[in-house]
Design an enzyme around this catalytic site. Structure first.
Site, PDB file in Angstrom:
ATOM      1  N   HIS B  86     129.986  90.769 -11.155  1.00 47.56           N
ATOM      2  CA  HIS B  86     129.410  90.124  -9.969  1.00 47.56           C
ATOM      3  C   HIS B  86     128.796  91.183  -9.048  1.00 47.56           C
ATOM      4  CE1 HIS B  86     129.032  87.646  -6.354  1.00 47.56           C
ATOM      5  NE2 HIS B  86     129.738  88.562  -5.699  1.00 47.56           N
ATOM      6  N   ASP B 115      95.569  96.770  -5.995  1.00 49.61           N
ATOM      7  CA  ASP B 115      96.773  96.574  -6.797  1.00 49.61           C
ATOM      8  C   ASP B 115      97.703  97.725  -6.477  1.00 49.61           C
ATOM      9  OD1 ASP B 115      98.633  96.179  -9.143  1.00 49.61           O
ATOM     10  OD2 ASP B 115      97.119  94.694  -9.664  1.00 49.61           O
ATOM     11  N   TRP B 151     132.781  97.688  -9.643  1.00 46.10           N
ATOM     12  CA  TRP B 151     131.380  98.101  -9.772  1.00 46.10           C
ATOM     13  C   TRP B 151     131.220  99.593  -9.461  1.00 46.10           C
ATOM     14  CZ3 TRP B 151     127.576 100.018  -6.403  1.00 46.10           C
ATOM     15  CH2 TRP B 151     127.963 100.159  -5.068  1.00 46.10           C
ATOM     16  N   SER B 178     114.079 102.389 -14.029  1.00 48.65           N
ATOM     17  CA  SER B 178     113.218 101.342 -13.466  1.00 48.65           C
ATOM     18  C   SER B 178     113.023 101.547 -11.971  1.00 48.65           C
ATOM     19  CB  SER B 178     113.859  99.980 -13.748  1.00 48.65           C
ATOM     20  OG  SER B 178     113.430  99.028 -12.811  1.00 48.65           O
ATOM     21  N   SER B 179     114.124 101.822 -11.258  1.00 50.86           N
ATOM     22  CA  SER B 179     114.026 101.994  -9.801  1.00 50.86           C
ATOM     23  C   SER B 179     113.193 103.214  -9.441  1.00 50.86           C
ATOM     24  CB  SER B 179     115.418 102.161  -9.192  1.00 50.86           C
ATOM     25  OG  SER B 179     116.114 100.964  -9.242  1.00 50.86           O
ATOM     26  N   HIS B 262     126.133 105.423  -0.451  1.00 55.60           N
ATOM     27  CA  HIS B 262     125.802 105.029   0.912  1.00 55.60           C
ATOM     28  C   HIS B 262     124.299 104.863   1.134  1.00 55.60           C
ATOM     29  CE1 HIS B 262     126.818 103.686   4.823  1.00 55.60           C
ATOM     30  NE2 HIS B 262     125.666 104.224   5.146  1.00 55.60           N
ATOM     31  N   GLU B 264     122.361 103.901  -0.995  1.00 54.00           N
ATOM     32  CA  GLU B 264     122.097 102.636  -1.682  1.00 54.00           C
ATOM     33  C   GLU B 264     122.259 101.446  -0.733  1.00 54.00           C
ATOM     34  OE1 GLU B 264     120.998 101.720  -4.530  1.00 54.00           O
ATOM     35  OE2 GLU B 264     121.650  99.639  -4.717  1.00 54.00           O
ATOM     36  N   TYR B 266     121.463 101.339   2.281  1.00 54.55           N
ATOM     37  CA  TYR B 266     120.225 101.200   3.053  1.00 54.55           C
ATOM     38  C   TYR B 266     119.056 100.814   2.177  1.00 54.55           C
ATOM     39  CZ  TYR B 266     123.221 102.727   6.646  1.00 54.55           C
ATOM     40  OH  TYR B 266     124.264 102.770   7.491  1.00 54.55           O
ATOM     41  N   SER B 277     111.421  92.048  10.684  1.00 58.12           N
ATOM     42  CA  SER B 277     110.469  92.563  11.680  1.00 58.12           C
ATOM     43  C   SER B 277     109.088  91.957  11.513  1.00 58.12           C
ATOM     44  CB  SER B 277     110.356  94.084  11.564  1.00 58.12           C
ATOM     45  OG  SER B 277     111.601  94.692  11.786  1.00 58.12           O
ATOM     46  N   HIS B 311     132.956 108.289   4.251  1.00 55.10           N
ATOM     47  CA  HIS B 311     133.709 107.186   4.856  1.00 55.10           C
ATOM     48  C   HIS B 311     134.222 106.192   3.820  1.00 55.10           C
ATOM     49  CE1 HIS B 311     129.527 105.219   5.628  1.00 55.10           C
ATOM     50  NE2 HIS B 311     129.984 104.818   4.478  1.00 55.10           N
ATOM     51  N   HIS B 312     133.767 106.323   2.578  1.00 51.90           N
ATOM     52  CA  HIS B 312     134.326 105.474   1.522  1.00 51.90           C
ATOM     53  C   HIS B 312     135.587 106.086   0.933  1.00 51.90           C
ATOM     54  CE1 HIS B 312     130.780 102.818   1.326  1.00 51.90           C
ATOM     55  NE2 HIS B 312     130.133 103.908   1.686  1.00 51.90           N
ATOM     56  N   THR B 337     120.463 101.616  14.461  1.00 51.00           N
ATOM     57  CA  THR B 337     120.584 100.203  14.109  1.00 51.00           C
ATOM     58  C   THR B 337     120.564  99.344  15.363  1.00 51.00           C
ATOM     59  OG1 THR B 337     121.987 100.944  12.298  1.00 51.00           O
ATOM     60  CG2 THR B 337     121.873  98.592  12.672  1.00 51.00           C
ATOM     61  N   LYS B 340     117.150  98.766  16.575  1.00 51.23           N
ATOM     62  CA  LYS B 340     116.456  97.703  15.843  1.00 51.23           C
ATOM     63  C   LYS B 340     116.844  96.332  16.375  1.00 51.23           C
ATOM     64  CE  LYS B 340     115.178  99.726  11.557  1.00 51.23           C
ATOM     65  NZ  LYS B 340     113.857  99.115  11.656  1.00 51.23           N
ATOM     66  N   ARG B 459     141.813  93.507  -2.187  1.00 47.06           N
ATOM     67  CA  ARG B 459     140.688  92.971  -2.941  1.00 47.06           C
ATOM     68  C   ARG B 459     140.923  93.183  -4.433  1.00 47.06           C
ATOM     69  NH1 ARG B 459     136.033  97.663  -2.209  1.00 47.06           N
ATOM     70  NH2 ARG B 459     134.800  96.265  -3.501  1.00 47.06           N
TER      71      ARG B 459
HETATM   72 CU   LIG Z   1     128.875 103.841   3.201  1.00 47.34          CU
END
Ligand SMILES: [Cu+2]
Lengths: 286, 534
Positions: B86, B115, B151, B178-179, B262, B264, B266, B277, B311-312, B337, B340, B459
């Site tokens: 998931h 294009d 994951w 791909s990315s 991290h 990722e 963003y 926006s 922080h993870h 943030t 924004k 979790r």
């Molecule tokens: Cu993070």
């Protein structure tokens, strides 16, 4: 052959639909499945790897062949040229980040995890382990000799630096339209690349047969072989690309003012060169 | 084979709009070989929709299992496989491809380009994704089942699984390729194919956010590729990167993974900022407040994202000085943030606001993403995080960011641009139903998880203690309603493609930007001649 018109005034070249990308996807599908089956000793792995490799080769030849043809036919204007430059530059940046991950692993291991394993915190778990580099770690029996910097690696440094010089010479000759010198310098560059690969193959054989230095030789072996191995892979790809450029030079491709494919490969080669210098410093020498 | 491949059709297209699509083949072959940014954008979006269905069904099974204590629906091993898949599918199969679909459709339209810069590579970027998805989902049916280690793929657990673990590693490699190709394409398109007069500081915010996102992608996807390559080597080739006996360290993986992980986050939210926006100024009928500060805030967030990964890992063992550094660096991100959110609110201030479905989702985004941002601030505090690490509070936090944040922005973008893409206005009545059902049920689904986490529910566990039963039941009910509501979205999309009130070139009266100067739907090659931008 030099039918390219100065085409900076025409509009952006948009290619028509192409089957090469989907062929490339099929190749990666076959290669990944083949690798997985091979790793797990299951039937059909080798066959799939072979099919995938063949498909990938066909895709690369077909796709790049088409792009070279389009370039030779003058379909690319200055704006397309600039796109190729941006694309190649950022591709090389992403490659640098790939190596960054492995260098990060090397530095983390040397500065943090190995000293930590020898610290008082872990004295009960790994008694008597001394923090030193190189190491196979506290729990492995494997005895190995680390790779010394001032033998083949130093020679390989000289070879790669020389090849960087010869490819610059070739570029200089191309810009002045001295085709003889261009071909000579490119041939030299390819030869130096091949020589580097040969030496490194010899070094690996030495390591495995006489020095006890294998992928399994603790974290030293792991970082040594993955860093030098991925670098060696890049040298091999780079040499192949240089060879293609050499063949194109021999067939009279490129003009003094329009030769991005040449420059892209030269950029790539210099990038591989720089990675080697960092490698030589932190993997072999210090 | 395609007969038109090597015909003289590949002449320079003095008028790309005229010559290009005569060569376009029909049927399946068209989609397999297309080099058109709109076709590829649609492929990305439909792929994301299919993956959303699959990843969503997995979530439904997870919520069904958690409906009451004990084991009813699935065994723990399958539960772990479902939570792992998931996560991987929703991140790499839904949010990222959906945003890339928007980028493909919109960036050429918004900057006045014919294009993308590399149309063939664009095709390859997409057609790698189904290969990776096949590996991920197909591994469910292999002996031993799919990956079940979460994951994040942490060793040593990840070193122990069977064949599906290696397939997942290759899937990550392929999605990474791909990315990276997609990001290089986007960067080059934006830097090199802007219409004359479209200076960088005139670009639409969506283009800016994607430019910065693309830089994040080329910086961190190769790092993830390196991390899973080390896993592959440790699993199969006898290396000891993550094994203390050989001098390695499993924590090393976490450092490398979160150095990717991290930024990722963003990658998954900056394009959302771009969409919101765009939508809010349209329906507030005012220009975006503080355009420059929006650009700088986006760039600041991206730069800061590289120095907060720790922080993870507050609970894996880290010197107090490092904990403090990562805590303060993380909290610092609240400043850009906040800029924004402030700008969105001030854009609304004194606007003549109307509440089309796109606007409803954008407004919900501002409220609910902010909740997710605040719970992120809570988790940034080391002493709090030590308590909440790996509890449902974390699950609540990132689902507010990713579902009511990223996913709601995708909904807003769909409702906003579908008229442009299809030439038909959307059915606002169905859209409103979709919005209200989603917005209410999603809070019923995720808000109680804050309480569960604060009370200590871990979790990734299929069973739980009795005291967690009530909130889990509420969350599951919210989840079922939220899942079912998404059928309405599919109905709206299909209705919009098949017919409806014709959309004018400028589908929304307050909409600004080059894409609204083209017909709805736009011509096959967007801008045959570069438009002049004043
Ligand atoms: Cu993070």
């Amino acid at each position: 052959m030099n039918s390219q018109a100065s085409s900076s005034d025409t509009s952006y070249y948009l290619p028509s639909p192409s089957h090469w990308p989907i062929v490339g996807s099929a190749a990666l599908l076959l290669l990944s499945l083949g690798a997985t089956l091979t790793i797990h000793d299951l039937a059909g792995g080798g066959l799939l790897l072979l099919a995938g490799g063949g498909t990938l080769a066909a895709m690369l030849i077909g796709w790049f062949g088409k792009v070279i043809g389009e370039s030779q036919n003058g379909l690319y204007n200055d704006q397309v040229d600039a796109s190729f430059r941006w694309g190649m530059a950022w591709f090389i940046f992403s490659e640098a980040m790939f190596f960054f991950a492995f260098f990060g692993a090397l530095f983390f291991t040397r500065v943090i995890s190995v000293p930590d394993l020898a610290s008082a915190d872990n004295a009960l778990l790994w008694p008597g382990f001394q923090a030193a580099w190189p190491t196979a770690g506290p729990g492995l029996e494997q005895v190995f000799t680390p790779m010394a910097a001032w033998g083949i690696p130093a020679l390989n440094t000289a070879i790669l630096l020389s090849s960087g010089a010869t490819v610059t010479w070739a570029h200089w000759a191309l810009k002045r339209d001295r085709r003889g010198q261009l071909n000579l310098a490119m041939a030299l560059t390819v030869a130096l690349g091949a020589l580097f690969i040969a030496f490194q193959a010899h070094e690996y054989i030495e390591a495995y047969q006489h020095m006890g230095l294998t992928l399994g030789a603790g974290v030293y072996g792991a970082t040594f072989f993955l860093l030098t191995g991925f670098h060696g892979l890049h040298v091999s790809i780079g040499t192949l690309m240089l060879l293609v450029i050499l063949l194109r030079c021999l067939r009279g491709h490129f003009r003094p003012d329009s030769h991005f494919a040449f420059e892209a490969v030269a950029w790539y080669w210099h990038f591989v060169d720089v990675v080697w210098l960092v490698l030589f410093l932190f993997v072999y020498w210090l | 084979m395609n007969p038109s491949m090597d015909t003289p059709m590949d002449k320079p297209l003095t008028d790309p709009h005229d010559a290009g699509h005569h060569a376009a083949p029909a049927g399946l072959w068209r989609w397999l070989t297309t080099t058109n940014h709109k076709d590829i954008g649609s492929l990305y979006l439909w792929f994301a929709a299919a993956m959303f269905l699959i990843g969503g069904l997995m979530a439904m099974v997870i919520r069904a299992e958690l409906f009451q204590p004990g084991l009813q629906v699935v065994q723990p091993d399958l539960f772990n496989q479902l939570t792992t898949l998931h996560g991987l599918i929703m991140i790499f199969g839904v949010i990222m491809p959906a945003f890339t679909g928007f980028a493909n459709w919109q960036i050429p339209l918004m900057i006045g380009a014919p294009d993308m810069a590399f149309p063939r590579m664009n095709n390859w970027s997409f057609w790698l994704l189904p290969v990776a998805a096949t590996f991920l989902i197909g591994s469910l049916f292999l002996p031993g089942g799919a990956v079940s280690g979460g994951w994040t793929m942490y060793p040593p657990l990840y070193l122990q699984g069977g064949i599906s673990y290696d397939l997942t590693i290759f899937a990550i490699h392929i999605m990474g390729a791909s990315s990276i190709m997609g990001a290089i394409n986007i960067i080059t398109t934006i830097l090199n194919l802007r219409a004359p007069g479209m200076r960088m500081m005139k670009m639409p915010m969506f283009v800016w956010t994607w430019l910065i996102t693309a830089y994040l992608l080329i910086a961190v996807m190769p790092v993830l590729a390196g991390a899973v390559t080390m896993l592959l080597a440790d699993r199969n080739f006898g290396t000891h990167f993550f094994d203390a006996a050989g001098g390695g360290d499993p924590v090393l993986f976490q450092h490398i993974f979160w150095f990717f992980g991290h930024p990722e986050v963003y990658i998954l939210i900056l394009p959302a900022f771009g969409i919101v926006s765009t939508v809010i100024p349209t329906f507030a009928r005012k220009p975006l407040f503080g355009y420059r500060s929006m650009v700088y805030a986006t760039a600041s967030i991206a730069i800061l994202s590289f120095i907060v990964w720790g922080h993870h890992m507050f609970t894996v063992g880290m010197p107090a000085g490092m904990q403090l550094f990562f805590m303060y660096a993380t909290m610092l991100i609240a400043v850009p943030t906040g800029v924004k959110v402030f700008n969105w609110v001030v854009t609304l201030w004194k606007g003549s606001i109307s509440f089309e479905t796109a606007m409803l989702f954008a407004l919900a985004f501002v409220f609910l993403f902010t909740i997710g941002g605040f719970s992120g601030l809570v988790l940034a505090m080391v002493p709090v995080d030590v308590q909440l690490q790996d509890t449902y509070y974390v699950v609540a936090h990132f689902h507010y960011v990713l579902v009511t944040g990223a996913l709601f922005s995708i909904f807003a973008g769909l409702y906003y641009w579908l008229p442009k893409w299809t030439g038909h206005m959307i059915d606002e009545r169905w859209g409103r139903w979709h919005f209200w059902l989603s917005a209410i049920s999603v809070n019923v689904l995720f808000f109680p998880m804050h309480f569960l986490g604060l009370a200590g529910m871990p979790r990734r566990i299929p069973d739980y203690a009795l005291q967690f039963a009530d909130f889990n039941r509420i969350a599951s009910l919210g989840g079922f309603v939220f899942g079912a509501s998404q059928i309405l979205l599919l109905v709206v999309i299909v209705k919009c493609i098949r017919g409806g009130e014709p959309a004018p070139a400028r589908a929304w009266d307050g909409a600004e930007g080059l894409e609204w100067t083209l017909t709805s739907p736009p011509p096959y090659h967007s801008f045959a001649k570069p438009p002049e931008v004043r």
